[in-house]
Design a protein around this motif. Sequence first.
Motif, PDB file in Angstrom:
ATOM      1  N   GLU A  65       3.114   1.794  -2.356  1.00  0.00           N
ATOM      2  CA  GLU A  65       2.074   1.225  -1.768  1.00  0.00           C
ATOM      3  C   GLU A  65       0.737   1.331  -1.808  1.00  0.00           C
ATOM      4  O   GLU A  65      -0.361   0.873  -1.981  1.00  0.00           O
ATOM      5  N   SER A  66       0.364   2.903  -1.896  1.00  0.00           N
ATOM      6  CA  SER A  66      -0.953   3.170  -1.853  1.00  0.00           C
ATOM      7  C   SER A  66      -1.540   3.084  -3.165  1.00  0.00           C
ATOM      8  O   SER A  66      -2.585   2.921  -3.038  1.00  0.00           O
ATOM      9  N   LEU A  67      -0.659   2.990  -4.212  1.00  0.00           N
ATOM     10  CA  LEU A  67      -1.474   2.725  -5.433  1.00  0.00           C
ATOM     11  C   LEU A  67      -1.893   1.239  -5.405  1.00  0.00           C
ATOM     12  O   LEU A  67      -2.785   0.605  -6.025  1.00  0.00           O
ATOM     13  N   LEU A 124      -8.396  -7.097  -1.375  1.00  0.00           N
ATOM     14  CA  LEU A 124      -7.574  -8.101  -0.779  1.00  0.00           C
ATOM     15  C   LEU A 124      -6.619  -7.553   0.359  1.00  0.00           C
ATOM     16  O   LEU A 124      -5.881  -8.212   1.077  1.00  0.00           O
ATOM     17  N   VAL A 125      -6.858  -6.125   0.758  1.00  0.00           N
ATOM     18  CA  VAL A 125      -5.910  -5.707   1.800  1.00  0.00           C
ATOM     19  C   VAL A 125      -6.062  -6.201   3.238  1.00  0.00           C
ATOM     20  O   VAL A 125      -5.220  -6.238   4.140  1.00  0.00           O
ATOM     21  N   ASP A 126      -7.035  -6.781   3.426  1.00  0.00           N
ATOM     22  CA  ASP A 126      -7.413  -7.426   4.720  1.00  0.00           C
ATOM     23  C   ASP A 126      -7.036  -8.921   4.606  1.00  0.00           C
ATOM     24  O   ASP A 126      -7.273  -9.501   5.765  1.00  0.00           O
ATOM     25  N   LYS A 127      -6.805  -9.376   3.872  1.00  0.00           N
ATOM     26  CA  LYS A 127      -6.476 -10.874   3.593  1.00  0.00           C
ATOM     27  C   LYS A 127      -4.780 -11.020   4.397  1.00  0.00           C
ATOM     28  O   LYS A 127      -4.053 -10.316   4.167  1.00  0.00           O
ATOM     29  N   ASN A 133       2.683  -9.980   1.582  1.00  0.00           N
ATOM     30  CA  ASN A 133       3.582 -10.360   0.836  1.00  0.00           C
ATOM     31  C   ASN A 133       3.177  -9.992  -0.630  1.00  0.00           C
ATOM     32  O   ASN A 133       4.154  -9.806  -1.498  1.00  0.00           O
ATOM     33  N   LEU A 134       1.763  -9.963  -1.028  1.00  0.00           N
ATOM     34  CA  LEU A 134       1.483  -9.383  -2.194  1.00  0.00           C
ATOM     35  C   LEU A 134       2.011  -7.937  -2.532  1.00  0.00           C
ATOM     36  O   LEU A 134       2.510  -7.736  -3.494  1.00  0.00           O
ATOM     37  N   ARG A 135       1.681  -7.223  -1.442  1.00  0.00           N
ATOM     38  CA  ARG A 135       2.212  -5.899  -1.662  1.00  0.00           C
ATOM     39  C   ARG A 135       3.620  -5.616  -1.942  1.00  0.00           C
ATOM     40  O   ARG A 135       4.199  -4.957  -2.655  1.00  0.00           O
TER      41      ARG A 135
END
Length: 138
Positions: free
Chosen positions: A43-45, A53-56, A61-63
């Motif tokens: 997940e970190s990569l 996008l991490v705050d969206k 779901n994308l991760r």
Amino acid sequence: MEKTFFIIKPDGVRRGLVGEVLKRIEQRGLQLDRLELRTAPDESLIDKHYEALVDKDFYPNLRNYMTSGPLVVGVISGVEAISCWRAMMGATNPAQAQPGTIRGNFAQSPEKGKAIENIVHGSDSPESAEREIALWFS
């Protein structure tokens, strides 16, 4: 010669489309400079890759999608490789991707509340390509 980074995402690997995507890259006259099959990345990569996008709301779901299985990462080069590859991929949303593009031919519209599984990723600028190549191939 321009370089760009690409991913054949977990759905592309799962559905057996790696060969088709690579064939299209080579047939278009682009050069494969690096190519690796990766087991599900951590997940970190993925968070670093998609840092904008991490705050969206849709990001979890994308991760989950991007860590759901093996993927292929690589570097391609050629004249205007970034714009050429992006045209070959087609629109991000499969419903808007033109026939003949990778997403237009192979991506499937997502179920409500799920990530868009759209087969491939490509850098959107020389700066993104440089950052993504360094991130994945450091």
